[in-house]
Design an enzyme around this catalytic site. Structure first.
Site, PDB file in Angstrom:
ATOM      1  N   LYS A   1     -18.378  99.015  76.532  1.00 47.57           N
ATOM      2  CA  LYS A   1     -16.972  98.998  76.116  1.00 47.57           C
ATOM      3  C   LYS A   1     -16.758 100.137  75.143  1.00 47.57           C
ATOM      4  O   LYS A   1     -17.416 100.221  74.108  1.00 47.57           O
ATOM      5  CB  LYS A   1     -16.658  97.666  75.455  1.00 47.57           C
ATOM      6  CG  LYS A   1     -15.247  97.594  74.891  1.00 47.57           C
ATOM      7  CD  LYS A   1     -14.966  96.207  74.376  1.00 47.57           C
ATOM      8  CE  LYS A   1     -13.563  96.106  73.824  1.00 47.57           C
ATOM      9  NZ  LYS A   1     -13.281  94.745  73.377  1.00 47.57           N
TER      10      LYS A   1
ATOM     11  N   ARG B   1      -3.098  95.508  72.005  1.00 48.74           N
ATOM     12  CA  ARG B   1      -3.104  95.113  70.592  1.00 48.74           C
ATOM     13  C   ARG B   1      -1.697  94.722  70.138  1.00 48.74           C
ATOM     14  O   ARG B   1      -1.549  93.911  69.239  1.00 48.74           O
ATOM     15  CB  ARG B   1      -3.687  96.231  69.737  1.00 48.74           C
ATOM     16  CG  ARG B   1      -5.180  96.409  70.019  1.00 48.74           C
ATOM     17  CD  ARG B   1      -5.788  97.531  69.227  1.00 48.74           C
ATOM     18  NE  ARG B   1      -7.155  97.797  69.680  1.00 48.74           N
ATOM     19  CZ  ARG B   1      -7.904  98.805  69.266  1.00 48.74           C
ATOM     20  NH1 ARG B   1      -7.426  99.645  68.369  1.00 48.74           N
ATOM     21  NH2 ARG B   1      -9.124  98.967  69.732  1.00 48.74           N
TER      22      ARG B   1
ATOM     23  N   LYS C   1     -15.549  99.176  80.523  1.00 47.85           N
ATOM     24  CA  LYS C   1     -14.158  99.106  80.047  1.00 47.85           C
ATOM     25  C   LYS C   1     -13.864 100.293  79.168  1.00 47.85           C
ATOM     26  O   LYS C   1     -14.667 100.577  78.279  1.00 47.85           O
ATOM     27  CB  LYS C   1     -13.987  97.810  79.249  1.00 47.85           C
ATOM     28  CG  LYS C   1     -12.617  97.638  78.607  1.00 47.85           C
ATOM     29  CD  LYS C   1     -12.574  96.376  77.778  1.00 47.85           C
ATOM     30  CE  LYS C   1     -11.204  96.209  77.149  1.00 47.85           C
ATOM     31  NZ  LYS C   1     -11.093  95.053  76.305  1.00 47.85           N
TER      32      LYS C   1
HETATM   33  C1  PBG Z   1     -11.317  93.233  71.731  1.00 46.51           C
HETATM   34  C2  PBG Z   1     -10.446  93.332  72.931  1.00 46.51           C
HETATM   35  C3  PBG Z   1      -9.868  94.522  73.374  1.00 46.51           C
HETATM   36  C4  PBG Z   1      -9.111  94.232  74.499  1.00 46.51           C
HETATM   37  C5  PBG Z   1      -9.274  92.897  74.769  1.00 46.51           C
HETATM   38  N1  PBG Z   1     -10.093  92.333  73.776  1.00 46.51           N
HETATM   39  C6  PBG Z   1     -10.084  95.892  72.885  1.00 46.51           C
HETATM   40  C7  PBG Z   1      -9.641  96.244  71.538  1.00 46.51           C
HETATM   41  O1  PBG Z   1      -8.543  95.843  71.079  1.00 46.51           O
HETATM   42  O2  PBG Z   1     -10.398  96.963  70.889  1.00 46.51           O
HETATM   43  C8  PBG Z   1      -8.287  95.261  75.224  1.00 46.51           C
HETATM   44  C9  PBG Z   1      -7.732  94.882  76.538  1.00 46.51           C
HETATM   45  C10 PBG Z   1      -6.720  95.845  77.059  1.00 46.51           C
HETATM   46  O3  PBG Z   1      -6.419  96.898  76.479  1.00 46.51           O
HETATM   47  O4  PBG Z   1      -6.176  95.526  78.117  1.00 46.51           O
HETATM   48  N2  PBG Z   1     -11.984  92.038  71.586  1.00 46.51           N
END
Ligand code: PBG
Length: 330
Positions: A202, A212, A255
């Site tokens: 990730k 977010r 990801k």
């Molecule tokens: C972190 C989390 C993220 C996403 C889902 N859970 C990444 C982040 O904010 O750093 C992102 C999913 C998306 O952008 O679709 N636990």
């Protein structure tokens, strides 16, 4: 694999196999079906749906609507839903205590979805960021995210999710060693049948911004580069994947998806393991924004993008487009 020797032009004319739909269909190497998709979804405490400004077509769903969505997924042939919580700011704290609440939002959403459509798998994110007031994925001390103290919290969270009926646990925090500890604790508690899909590679990506906003999980200081990966590193990503497999991950994830297709491919080739790719919020929003201006054809670009992720080697695609794609195929 032995390859047939290539003839040369004019004996070889590759366009012969492209001249009509019937023959293109016969020689097609990759397919995209609803069975390849996990529908990514954000739930909230309130009633009704709250549209997410930066993700046109995506809303935060109430628990009741999430249950309806689970039935829709079943009817459309989508095998599973990934559920993410939007937590009220007032309920967050420094340690993300609510993450392990056995009656919390995620637990209630999982139960409602499983009641409504038991055939549909529900995947839960094992991560603290939606629950912490600082928005980080872990326990913070002196501005640093503590690895091992975070794992202790993640284990409690994962166990609460498994007890609520969650079908797949997906640790998305990027702490070192968490897959092994979560696996051991699940097994000790009798959840040997619950698979782990690890967010193995990730990356610290600019493409998480819209999510977010949806989950209100923007870090309140600093960024996530101390635990998510440097986009420059591919070999390190392979080490991350190797480690998670050794620790007991059943499915490994890369990801985001499209900018990291080299890794989707390399992970599949090297490990011959089930691979998931997360087509993330920013990838969704870029398509939506360009399509809204008439600059691209949304349907075409979505199908092409998801097919490319499959072609690269992903068995599973987690996407906010799952419902749209499945509707076009049913
Ligand atoms: C972190 C989390 C993220 C996403 C889902 N859970 C990444 C982040 O904010 O750093 C992102 C999913 C998306 O952008 O679709 N636990």
């Amino acid at each position: 694999m032995t390859k047939a020797p290539l003839a040369a032009y004019p004996a070889l004319r590759l366009r012969r196999l492209r001249q009509a739909d019937w023959i293109r269909r016969l020689v097609r190497e990759t397919v995209l079906t609803p069975s390849d998709l996990i529908w990514s979804m954000v739930v909230h405490e309130g009633e009704g749906q709250v549209p997410v400004g930066s993700m046109p077509g995506v809303s935060r769903l109430s628990v009741k609507d999430a249950a309806k969505a689970a039935k829709e997924a079943r009817d459309l042939g989508i095998p599973a839903i990934a559920v993410f919580p939007h937590i009220d700011g007032a309920k967050k704290d420094a340690a993300g205590t609510l993450a392990r609440d056995p009656d919390g939002l995620v637990a209630r959403a999982v139960k409602a979805m499983k009641d409504a459509a038991p055939e549909v798998g529900v995947m839960c994110d094992v991560a603290l960021d939606p629950f912490t007031e600082h928005g980080h994925d872990g326990v913070v001390e002196g501005g640093r995210i503590l690895n091992d103290a975070t794992i202790e919290r993640l284990v409690e969270q994962g166990l609460a999710q498994a007890k609520a009926g969650c079908d797949i646990l997906a640790p998305s925090d990027m702490m070192d060693g968490r897959v092994g500890v979560v696996r051991r604790v699940l097994d000790e508690a009798g959840f040997t049948h619950v698979p782990i899909m690890s967010y193995a590679a990730k990356f610290a990506s600019g493409l998480y911004g819209p999510f977010r906003e949806a989950a209100q999980s923007t870090p309140q200081f600093g960024d996530r580069r101390g635990y998510q990966m440097d986009p420059a590193n591919a070999e390190e990503a392979l080490r991350e994947v190797a480690l998670d497999i050794e620790e007991g991950a059943d499915i490994v994830m890369v990801k985001p998806a499209l900018p990291y297709l080299d890794l989707v491919h390399r992970v599949k080739e090297r490990f011959a393991y089930p691979v998931a790719a997360y087509h993330v919020s920013g990838e969704y929003s870029m398509v939506k924004a360009a399509a809204a201006r008439g600059w691209i054809d949304e349907t075409r670009v979505v199908d092409e993008s998801l097919l490319a992720i499959r072609r690269a080697g992903a068995d599973i695609i987690i996407t906010y487009f799952a419902r749209d794609v499945a509707r076009r195929r049913s």
